[in-house]
Design an enzyme around this catalytic site. Structure first.
Site, PDB file in Angstrom:
ATOM      1  N   HIS A 170       0.839  -1.202   0.000  1.00  0.00           N
ATOM      2  CA  HIS A 170       0.000   0.000   0.000  1.00  0.00           C
ATOM      3  C   HIS A 170       0.867   1.242   0.000  1.00  0.00           C
ATOM      4  CE1 HIS A 170       0.608  -1.254   4.195  1.00  0.00           C
ATOM      5  NE2 HIS A 170       0.612   0.042   4.515  1.00  0.00           N
TER       6      HIS A 170
ATOM      7  N   HIS B 153       0.819   5.239   1.095  1.00  0.00           N
ATOM      8  CA  HIS B 153       0.152   6.275   1.893  1.00  0.00           C
ATOM      9  C   HIS B 153       0.237   7.598   1.137  1.00  0.00           C
ATOM     10  CE1 HIS B 153       0.093   4.169   5.911  1.00  0.00           C
ATOM     11  NE2 HIS B 153       1.049   3.477   5.322  1.00  0.00           N
TER      12      HIS B 153
HETATM   13  P1  AMP Z   1       1.596   0.483   7.435  1.00  0.00           P
HETATM   14  O1  AMP Z   1       2.278   0.812   8.721  1.00  0.00           O
HETATM   15  O2  AMP Z   1       2.226   1.164   6.249  1.00  0.00           O
HETATM   16  O3  AMP Z   1       1.408  -1.007   7.227  1.00  0.00           O
HETATM   17  O4  AMP Z   1       0.175   1.152   7.562  1.00  0.00           O
HETATM   18  C1  AMP Z   1      -1.035   0.469   7.612  1.00  0.00           C
HETATM   19  C2  AMP Z   1      -2.106   1.512   7.668  1.00  0.00           C
HETATM   20  O5  AMP Z   1      -3.356   0.867   7.478  1.00  0.00           O
HETATM   21  C3  AMP Z   1      -2.175   2.275   8.994  1.00  0.00           C
HETATM   22  O6  AMP Z   1      -1.956   3.653   8.755  1.00  0.00           O
HETATM   23  C4  AMP Z   1      -3.596   1.983   9.486  1.00  0.00           C
HETATM   24  O7  AMP Z   1      -4.203   3.100  10.094  1.00  0.00           O
HETATM   25  C5  AMP Z   1      -4.313   1.570   8.220  1.00  0.00           C
HETATM   26  N1  AMP Z   1      -5.453   0.669   8.406  1.00  0.00           N
HETATM   27  C6  AMP Z   1      -5.462  -0.502   9.078  1.00  0.00           C
HETATM   28  N2  AMP Z   1      -6.688  -1.073   9.017  1.00  0.00           N
HETATM   29  C7  AMP Z   1      -7.459  -0.239   8.278  1.00  0.00           C
HETATM   30  C8  AMP Z   1      -8.815  -0.259   7.861  1.00  0.00           C
HETATM   31  N3  AMP Z   1      -9.630  -1.266   8.193  1.00  0.00           N
HETATM   32  N4  AMP Z   1      -9.289   0.772   7.127  1.00  0.00           N
HETATM   33  C9  AMP Z   1      -8.470   1.790   6.804  1.00  0.00           C
HETATM   34  N5  AMP Z   1      -7.175   1.874   7.157  1.00  0.00           N
HETATM   35  C10 AMP Z   1      -6.676   0.873   7.885  1.00  0.00           C
END
Ligand code: AMP
Ligand code: ZN
Length: 135
Positions: A99, A101
């Site tokens: 993903h 950001h």
């Molecule tokens: P990372 O640290 O790059 O893996 O970030 C994962 C991101 O996913 C975090 O910023 C979380 O807030 C976001 N996240 C986790 N679960 C969900 C969800 N169900 N809907 C939207 N964002 C999510």
């Protein structure tokens, strides 16, 4: 992948605040935003990190990132925007599904960048040579 939270979102088993979808990609608001409007872009095909992701996905995700980034920046009135992406737990990756950001940024919003280190004499050239050799 069955136990992947983002795959569950793609399947519709878990809701999300969707801002963009096409056949192969999905963008939705991050549930824990750095700033409001913080958006995640994912391929629908499950790959854990950037390094596992095939070129045919990477070749197509760039224009989508740019399009969604422009919309996020415009709507939030942000002064700037970070595109960030983490690979593996040691790099801060929590969700093991690739993903990107998109983080709208404002002057003095308090979001800190990484601290800068330094190389010893000769080390920079050593790293440059080793990395360049694999490319
Ligand atoms: P990372 O640290 O790059 O893996 O970030 C994962 C991101 O996913 C975090 O910023 C979380 O807030 C976001 N996240 C986790 N679960 C969900 C969800 N169900 N809907 C939207 N964002 C999510
Ligand atoms: Zn997944």
């Amino acid at each position: 992948m069955t136990d992947c939270i983002f795959c569950k979102i793609i399947k519709g088993d878990i809701p999300c605040s969707k801002v963009y979808e096409d056949e192969d990609f999905l963008a939705f608001l991050d549930i824990g935003p750095v700033n409001k409007g913080h958006t995640l872009i994912i391929p629908k095909e499950h790959h854990e990190t950037l390094l596992d992701t095939p070129d045919y996905i990477m070749e197509r995700i760039g224009p989508i990132i740019r399009k969604v980034a422009a919309a996020v920046k415009s709507v939030t009135g942000a002064d700037g925007l970070n595109v960030m992406q983490s690979n593996n737990a040691s790099a801060g990756q929590i969700v093991p599904h690739l993903h990107f950001h998109l983080i709208p940024r404002f002057q003095k919003d308090g979001f800190k960048h990484w601290p800068q280190g330094q190389y010893k004499e000769g080390e920079m050239e050593e790293y440059r040579t080793k990395i360049a050799k694999l490319l």
